[in-house]
Write a protein that holds these residues in place. Sequence first.
Motif, PDB file in Angstrom:
ATOM      1  N   LEU A 132       0.830  -1.209   0.000  1.00 55.21           N
ATOM      2  CA  LEU A 132       0.000   0.000   0.000  1.00 55.21           C
ATOM      3  C   LEU A 132       0.867   1.262   0.000  1.00 55.21           C
ATOM      4  N   ILE A 133       1.921   1.249   0.813  1.00 56.02           N
ATOM      5  CA  ILE A 133       2.815   2.407   0.862  1.00 56.02           C
ATOM      6  C   ILE A 133       3.467   2.627  -0.501  1.00 56.02           C
ATOM      7  N   GLY A 134       3.952   1.531  -1.114  1.00 56.18           N
ATOM      8  CA  GLY A 134       4.571   1.652  -2.430  1.00 56.18           C
ATOM      9  C   GLY A 134       3.598   2.180  -3.462  1.00 56.18           C
ATOM     10  N   GLY A 135       2.359   1.687  -3.422  1.00 53.26           N
ATOM     11  CA  GLY A 135       1.358   2.178  -4.358  1.00 53.26           C
ATOM     12  C   GLY A 135       1.046   3.643  -4.145  1.00 53.26           C
ATOM     13  N   GLY A 136       0.976   4.053  -2.875  1.00 52.02           N
ATOM     14  CA  GLY A 136       0.722   5.459  -2.587  1.00 52.02           C
ATOM     15  C   GLY A 136       1.872   6.346  -3.012  1.00 52.02           C
ATOM     16  N   ASP A 137       3.108   5.845  -2.851  1.00 52.35           N
ATOM     17  CA  ASP A 137       4.271   6.650  -3.225  1.00 52.35           C
ATOM     18  C   ASP A 137       4.459   6.745  -4.731  1.00 52.35           C
ATOM     19  N   LEU A 138       3.781   5.877  -5.487  1.00 51.69           N
ATOM     20  CA  LEU A 138       3.822   6.025  -6.943  1.00 51.69           C
ATOM     21  C   LEU A 138       3.282   7.380  -7.378  1.00 51.69           C
ATOM     22  N   TYR A 146      12.371   5.131  -4.718  1.00 46.70           N
ATOM     23  CA  TYR A 146      13.802   4.957  -4.443  1.00 46.70           C
ATOM     24  C   TYR A 146      14.074   5.175  -2.957  1.00 46.70           C
ATOM     25  N   GLY A 147      13.426   6.193  -2.381  1.00 46.40           N
ATOM     26  CA  GLY A 147      13.565   6.430  -0.948  1.00 46.40           C
ATOM     27  C   GLY A 147      13.027   5.279  -0.122  1.00 46.40           C
ATOM     28  N   ASP A 148      11.898   4.694  -0.574  1.00 49.66           N
ATOM     29  CA  ASP A 148      11.336   3.526   0.115  1.00 49.66           C
ATOM     30  C   ASP A 148      12.324   2.363   0.096  1.00 49.66           C
ATOM     31  N   LEU A 149      12.990   2.165  -1.051  1.00 51.63           N
ATOM     32  CA  LEU A 149      13.960   1.078  -1.168  1.00 51.63           C
ATOM     33  C   LEU A 149      15.134   1.303  -0.223  1.00 51.63           C
ATOM     34  N   LEU A 150      15.610   2.537  -0.131  1.00 53.27           N
ATOM     35  CA  LEU A 150      16.704   2.846   0.786  1.00 53.27           C
ATOM     36  C   LEU A 150      16.287   2.574   2.239  1.00 53.27           C
ATOM     37  N   ALA A 151      15.051   2.946   2.581  1.00 56.32           N
ATOM     38  CA  ALA A 151      14.559   2.679   3.928  1.00 56.32           C
ATOM     39  C   ALA A 151      14.475   1.177   4.186  1.00 56.32           C
ATOM     40  N   LEU A 152      14.118   0.412   3.148  1.00 61.20           N
ATOM     41  CA  LEU A 152      14.055  -1.042   3.285  1.00 61.20           C
ATOM     42  C   LEU A 152      15.445  -1.622   3.533  1.00 61.20           C
ATOM     43  N   VAL A 153      16.447  -1.109   2.822  1.00 61.38           N
ATOM     44  CA  VAL A 153      17.832  -1.537   3.075  1.00 61.38           C
ATOM     45  C   VAL A 153      18.230  -1.172   4.507  1.00 61.38           C
ATOM     46  N   GLY A 154      17.763  -0.015   4.971  1.00 64.88           N
ATOM     47  CA  GLY A 154      18.013   0.370   6.357  1.00 64.88           C
ATOM     48  C   GLY A 154      17.399  -0.606   7.342  1.00 64.88           C
ATOM     49  N   ALA A 155      16.198  -1.120   7.013  1.00 65.32           N
ATOM     50  CA  ALA A 155      15.544  -2.118   7.873  1.00 65.32           C
ATOM     51  C   ALA A 155      16.314  -3.429   7.859  1.00 65.32           C
ATOM     52  N   TRP A 156      16.756  -3.859   6.670  1.00 63.42           N
ATOM     53  CA  TRP A 156      17.533  -5.105   6.568  1.00 63.42           C
ATOM     54  C   TRP A 156      18.835  -5.009   7.366  1.00 63.42           C
ATOM     55  N   SER A 157      19.527  -3.878   7.236  1.00 59.80           N
ATOM     56  CA  SER A 157      20.825  -3.745   7.899  1.00 59.80           C
ATOM     57  C   SER A 157      20.678  -3.651   9.413  1.00 59.80           C
ATOM     58  N   VAL A 158      19.635  -2.981   9.905  1.00 62.16           N
ATOM     59  CA  VAL A 158      19.469  -2.920  11.356  1.00 62.16           C
ATOM     60  C   VAL A 158      19.016  -4.275  11.895  1.00 62.16           C
ATOM     61  N   ALA A 159      18.325  -5.067  11.074  1.00 60.74           N
ATOM     62  CA  ALA A 159      18.001  -6.437  11.486  1.00 60.74           C
ATOM     63  C   ALA A 159      19.286  -7.244  11.651  1.00 60.74           C
ATOM     64  N   GLY A 160      20.226  -7.078  10.709  1.00 60.13           N
ATOM     65  CA  GLY A 160      21.520  -7.733  10.841  1.00 60.13           C
ATOM     66  C   GLY A 160      22.280  -7.257  12.064  1.00 60.13           C
ATOM     67  N   VAL A 264      -3.368   6.908   1.399  1.00 64.57           N
ATOM     68  CA  VAL A 264      -3.079   5.487   1.253  1.00 64.57           C
ATOM     69  C   VAL A 264      -1.768   5.117   1.932  1.00 64.57           C
ATOM     70  N   VAL A 265      -0.817   6.058   1.972  1.00 63.64           N
ATOM     71  CA  VAL A 265       0.452   5.811   2.669  1.00 63.64           C
ATOM     72  C   VAL A 265       0.216   5.700   4.176  1.00 63.64           C
ATOM     73  N   LEU A 266      -0.641   6.571   4.699  1.00 66.32           N
ATOM     74  CA  LEU A 266      -0.958   6.515   6.126  1.00 66.32           C
ATOM     75  C   LEU A 266      -1.671   5.210   6.478  1.00 66.32           C
ATOM     76  N   ILE A 267      -2.609   4.802   5.615  1.00 65.96           N
ATOM     77  CA  ILE A 267      -3.315   3.533   5.856  1.00 65.96           C
ATOM     78  C   ILE A 267      -2.330   2.364   5.789  1.00 65.96           C
TER      79      ILE A 267
END
Length: 285
Positions: A132-138, A146-160, A264-267
């Motif tokens: 939903l967030i990705g669709g809203g950010d379209l 691109y910013g969403d992808l960077l944030a996702l990499v941030g989530a992966w790295s902090v999980a590590g 839609v991003v908030l939802i």
Amino acid sequence: MNAYLVLLGGIIATAFAAVFIRLADAPALVIAAFRLGLASLVLLPVAAARDGAQMRRLSRSALGWALLSGLMLAVHFGTWITSLQYTSVASSVVIVTSSPVWVALASVALLRERLKRITVAGIALAVAGGALIGGGDLTLGGNALYGDLLALVGAWSVAGYFLLGRRLRHELTLVPYIATVYSVAALALLAAVLAGNLPLTGYSAQTYLMFVLLAAVPQLLGHSAYNFALRHLSATLVSVATLGEPIGSTLLAALILGEQPPAVVLIGGLVVLGGIALVTAGERT
């Protein structure tokens, strides 16, 4: 009651991070380097005075885990802070706080652990919210995705970072642990700043103030409050309560920065937070 108030203060303190970053007129790597560097300068003398012997007894394997953990933390802050230049505070903070989902999946892939039904349901809910967030950010353009992808990499790295930290905490108590890992992350970020030929000086007084506030408020006060609360409240309660951080960041961005993300991003953000809450509950039961 004091523990609840401290926990609330920690949520508010960490919620200010995204706003401070937006108000700092500097490259993302410089912001990250100052945030971790200033925090390390505060923590290292305290750790050396209180737990110097413990730090000197670190084994080679522990030093290796500290190096890897610090590098993962550096990647986390470098990518997440950069993401805020491209996407909304709401999208970035919600995505980057999805780390419990990735920790749960990594436990399956690396440790061969079986997931509980509630955890699987939470992962599915978080993925749906992310869609939903990705669709809203379209609607905001390619840069937002691109910013969403960077944030996702941030989530992966902090999980590590969390997974590696579990190994390191067997040899270090809290203060020397975070002092060591923060220092490694700060040095890695400083190296990246120097390699990129980015300036460390010449910024406005407001930007330097934001550097100090980032180190003092979300990094030192916020995370210290979480650790204090963990001594008096259940881990499940504290973990779920920290999901208030993205909500607080979104509200602060609206009030201070005038940023209004699409509905839609908030939802989608609320759906992701619900999924993370289920994953957290599943991990603690």
